[in-house]
Design a protein around this motif. Sequence first.
Motif, PDB file in Angstrom:
ATOM      1  N   ASN A  31      -4.591  -0.105  -2.127  1.00 29.92           N
ATOM      2  CA  ASN A  31      -4.658   1.290  -2.538  1.00 29.92           C
ATOM      3  C   ASN A  31      -6.013   1.622  -3.175  1.00 29.92           C
ATOM      4  OD1 ASN A  31      -3.218   3.897  -3.077  1.00 29.92           O
ATOM      5  ND2 ASN A  31      -3.791   3.336  -5.165  1.00 29.92           N
ATOM      6  N   VAL A  41      -5.657   7.132   7.829  1.00 29.94           N
ATOM      7  CA  VAL A  41      -7.054   6.711   7.960  1.00 29.94           C
ATOM      8  C   VAL A  41      -7.681   7.295   9.234  1.00 29.94           C
ATOM      9  CG1 VAL A  41      -8.559   4.714   8.363  1.00 29.94           C
ATOM     10  CG2 VAL A  41      -6.840   4.625   6.584  1.00 29.94           C
ATOM     11  N   PHE A  81     -11.931   6.802   0.727  1.00 32.36           N
ATOM     12  CA  PHE A  81     -11.694   8.154   1.226  1.00 32.36           C
ATOM     13  C   PHE A  81     -11.654   9.225   0.131  1.00 32.36           C
ATOM     14  CE2 PHE A  81     -10.221   5.371   4.586  1.00 32.36           C
ATOM     15  CZ  PHE A  81     -10.888   5.919   5.671  1.00 32.36           C
ATOM     16  N   SER A 102     -15.653  -0.404  -0.906  1.00 35.15           N
ATOM     17  CA  SER A 102     -14.295  -0.598  -0.408  1.00 35.15           C
ATOM     18  C   SER A 102     -14.211  -1.830   0.496  1.00 35.15           C
ATOM     19  CB  SER A 102     -13.870   0.664   0.337  1.00 35.15           C
ATOM     20  OG  SER A 102     -12.670   0.480   0.995  1.00 35.15           O
ATOM     21  N   PHE A 108       0.820  -1.203   0.000  1.00 38.23           N
ATOM     22  CA  PHE A 108       0.000   0.000   0.000  1.00 38.23           C
ATOM     23  C   PHE A 108       0.860   1.262   0.000  1.00 38.23           C
ATOM     24  CE2 PHE A 108      -1.891   3.476   2.450  1.00 38.23           C
ATOM     25  CZ  PHE A 108      -2.987   3.748   1.659  1.00 38.23           C
ATOM     26  N   LEU A 138      -0.435   3.869   6.917  1.00 37.05           N
ATOM     27  CA  LEU A 138      -1.858   3.665   6.623  1.00 37.05           C
ATOM     28  C   LEU A 138      -2.774   4.192   7.727  1.00 37.05           C
ATOM     29  CD1 LEU A 138      -3.952   2.241   4.673  1.00 37.05           C
ATOM     30  CD2 LEU A 138      -3.977   0.459   6.382  1.00 37.05           C
ATOM     31  N   TRP A 139      -2.509   3.773   8.960  1.00 36.00           N
ATOM     32  CA  TRP A 139      -3.440   4.144  10.038  1.00 36.00           C
ATOM     33  C   TRP A 139      -3.355   5.620  10.349  1.00 36.00           C
ATOM     34  CZ3 TRP A 139      -7.134   0.951  10.308  1.00 36.00           C
ATOM     35  CH2 TRP A 139      -6.895  -0.358   9.898  1.00 36.00           C
ATOM     36  N   GLN A 160      -4.961  -3.880   6.118  1.00 35.75           N
ATOM     37  CA  GLN A 160      -5.844  -2.993   5.357  1.00 35.75           C
ATOM     38  C   GLN A 160      -7.286  -3.487   5.384  1.00 35.75           C
ATOM     39  OE1 GLN A 160      -2.983  -4.197   4.161  1.00 35.75           O
ATOM     40  NE2 GLN A 160      -1.725  -2.464   3.548  1.00 35.75           N
ATOM     41  N   SER A 215       0.848   4.312  -2.672  1.00 37.68           N
ATOM     42  CA  SER A 215       0.166   5.533  -2.255  1.00 37.68           C
ATOM     43  C   SER A 215       1.089   6.744  -2.355  1.00 37.68           C
ATOM     44  CB  SER A 215      -0.341   5.351  -0.819  1.00 37.68           C
ATOM     45  OG  SER A 215      -0.869   6.550  -0.345  1.00 37.68           O
ATOM     46  N   ARG A 219      -0.070   6.900  -6.294  1.00 37.72           N
ATOM     47  CA  ARG A 219      -1.490   6.813  -5.950  1.00 37.72           C
ATOM     48  C   ARG A 219      -2.243   5.876  -6.912  1.00 37.72           C
ATOM     49  NH1 ARG A 219      -4.066   9.991  -2.665  1.00 37.72           N
ATOM     50  NH2 ARG A 219      -2.694  11.145  -1.289  1.00 37.72           N
ATOM     51  N   MET A 235      -9.526  -1.619   7.615  1.00 41.76           N
ATOM     52  CA  MET A 235      -9.590  -0.166   7.420  1.00 41.76           C
ATOM     53  C   MET A 235     -10.972   0.432   7.670  1.00 41.76           C
ATOM     54  SD  MET A 235      -7.654   1.783   4.414  1.00 41.76           S
ATOM     55  CE  MET A 235      -8.400   1.095   2.982  1.00 41.76           C
ATOM     56  N   TYR A 289      -8.484   2.112  -0.478  1.00 46.36           N
ATOM     57  CA  TYR A 289      -8.344   3.412   0.182  1.00 46.36           C
ATOM     58  C   TYR A 289      -8.966   4.510  -0.673  1.00 46.36           C
ATOM     59  CZ  TYR A 289      -6.403   7.550   2.331  1.00 46.36           C
ATOM     60  OH  TYR A 289      -6.286   8.768   2.936  1.00 46.36           O
TER      61      TYR A 289
END
Lengths: 319, 279
Positions: free
Chosen positions: A275, B219, A282, A290, A255, B215-216, B123, A259, A263, B126, A278
């Motif tokens: 990715n 998020v 978001f 997702s 990821f 990641l976290w 993930q 990212s 991206r 998430m 995500y």
Amino acid sequence: MGKDISMRALKRTRALPGGGKFSWYKLGNTLTPYLFLLIPLILYLIWVIGPMLYTFYLSLTRWDGMTPPVFYSANPLRNYQRLFRDPVFAISLRNNLRWMISFITIPVVMGLALAMALNRSLPGAKFIKASFYSPMVLSLVVCGLIWSWMYHPARGLINEVLRFLTNNPNLTIGWLSDSQLVMWAIIAVAVWRQVGYVMVLYLAGLQGIDPGLIDATKVDGANGWQTFRHVIFPLLGPVTVIVVVISIIDSLRAFDLVSVMTRGGPYNSSSVLANYMYIQAFNNYRMGYSSAIAVVLFLISLVFIFIYLWHILQDELEY
Amino acid sequence: MSTKQFFRSPWRVLGFIVLVILMLMWLVPFFSALMTAVRTNEDIMRRGFWALPNEITLENFRVAWDRGNLKRYIPNSFIITIPALVGTLFLSSLSAYALARFRFKGNRFILFLYVGGMMLPFQVLMMPVFRLTDALGLYNTHLGIILFHTAFQLGFCTFLLRNYMRTVPNEILEAARIDGCSEFRIWWQIMMPLTVPALAALATLEFTWIFNDYLWAIVLLQDDNLKPVTAGLATLQGQYVMDWTVIVAGALIATVPTVILFIFLQRYFIEGLTLGATK
């Protein structure tokens, strides 16, 4: 075995005060392990196991992240139906697969070769080892940024070196902007970081091999390659299983690099499942969708988690 | 075999040269980053990577630290990492003791929950964790991300500590039990001191992992002032898109804490990695 005997001894000494009747003492005794587990396990269930199960429910909903999730009651599998028609999902899956195949080949072979080469007293062996596993200390974000700069078309180190080698001053390879190259360029960074890790695991495995055994094969007239092929490599079998499973899981976790570096672009050509997940959640606020991606990711990883658990179970039974 | 003996064979000399070249290639990214960070962006863009720099400057580091807000992000990283690290080590030593030293219903199952969770591509969690922190009012707070790290790392730490605790000879604990020592005292006063080597290895490794999490951070945190350095670097990258010297300087600053840790505790770091994977 030793544990059995001592546990029985423990029960005997503990059972004395209360005799056969109910006693708070005995009750306390059976409760003790659960008391130790209470707080950590509750925390773990709330933050890890619970959410894992909840993902399945969320994948059957429409959820924008602001208002509560709405269950697709007419057609609960709607997110999945869309998913399997989604070309970006297919690209992501394919890229995860590429990542996985690269990870179980290049770092494993290189890591094993390095471990074999460094498992003896070489001048500077300590420094050489440290050089190979130093990338592991860096965060993937830092790796991504440093390599993005190395991949810079005009002034990055890689193109500058290629320009020098090919004697072509106009060479500008867009490592991260060419949709054919981009995924491999990112995987190369991940491989760069992974090799040292695999090397460390194999070095630890080699420490566990009895040197007398290897001497014996040499006495029997086996050459270096034969010794490796028929003695060392089979003995490293358990390490190899662990290395391969960890590599596969790591490739599914891909990821950060994607990212930070692209991206998922250009045109989703470097998208990976995590990715894409995500971005759907978001950037597009399609959190139900997702979650469906998450479930697919989970199901793929489950296979390998079970292999790992099975491997551990075998060790456990030896106790 | 002595060094001199070793190099008697020309093939070995050749092999060693190949090894050293490969090692140098592995270090190239560090070299590239250091060379870039001490130059001005204009200099490198106009005159190329290999040109001798007109001047050596630390200005990029200053810009990244100050305007790039790393002065805020780096402390945030510690504010998140330290409590999560202490929390997860403390709690996992409790659960590891239960799993290593007691025979009870569900022992194996709970162990597998921890091990399974540790292998999870995180993930997957998430969306639900995002919703959970939101529901608990912990979204966009340090506490939320600390709790998550604490809980998620329990899997790996418990597994590792449990295996380590099983190697402690039973007689030591048994003697304490017969003397009437309570289980909690045995855990704290006998088991914990014996587990220090494993805890040290684990602490080094976990520090690096939590500190390097990206990641976290993106998020669970929204406010720029709360972000740890990994997420902060991504912001920096967006701010100074063309200014590679500043971005690379920022990246180098971000590596300082883990690199220092690695230099001083390298042995523990490696031990942790191998303990985790091979037992």
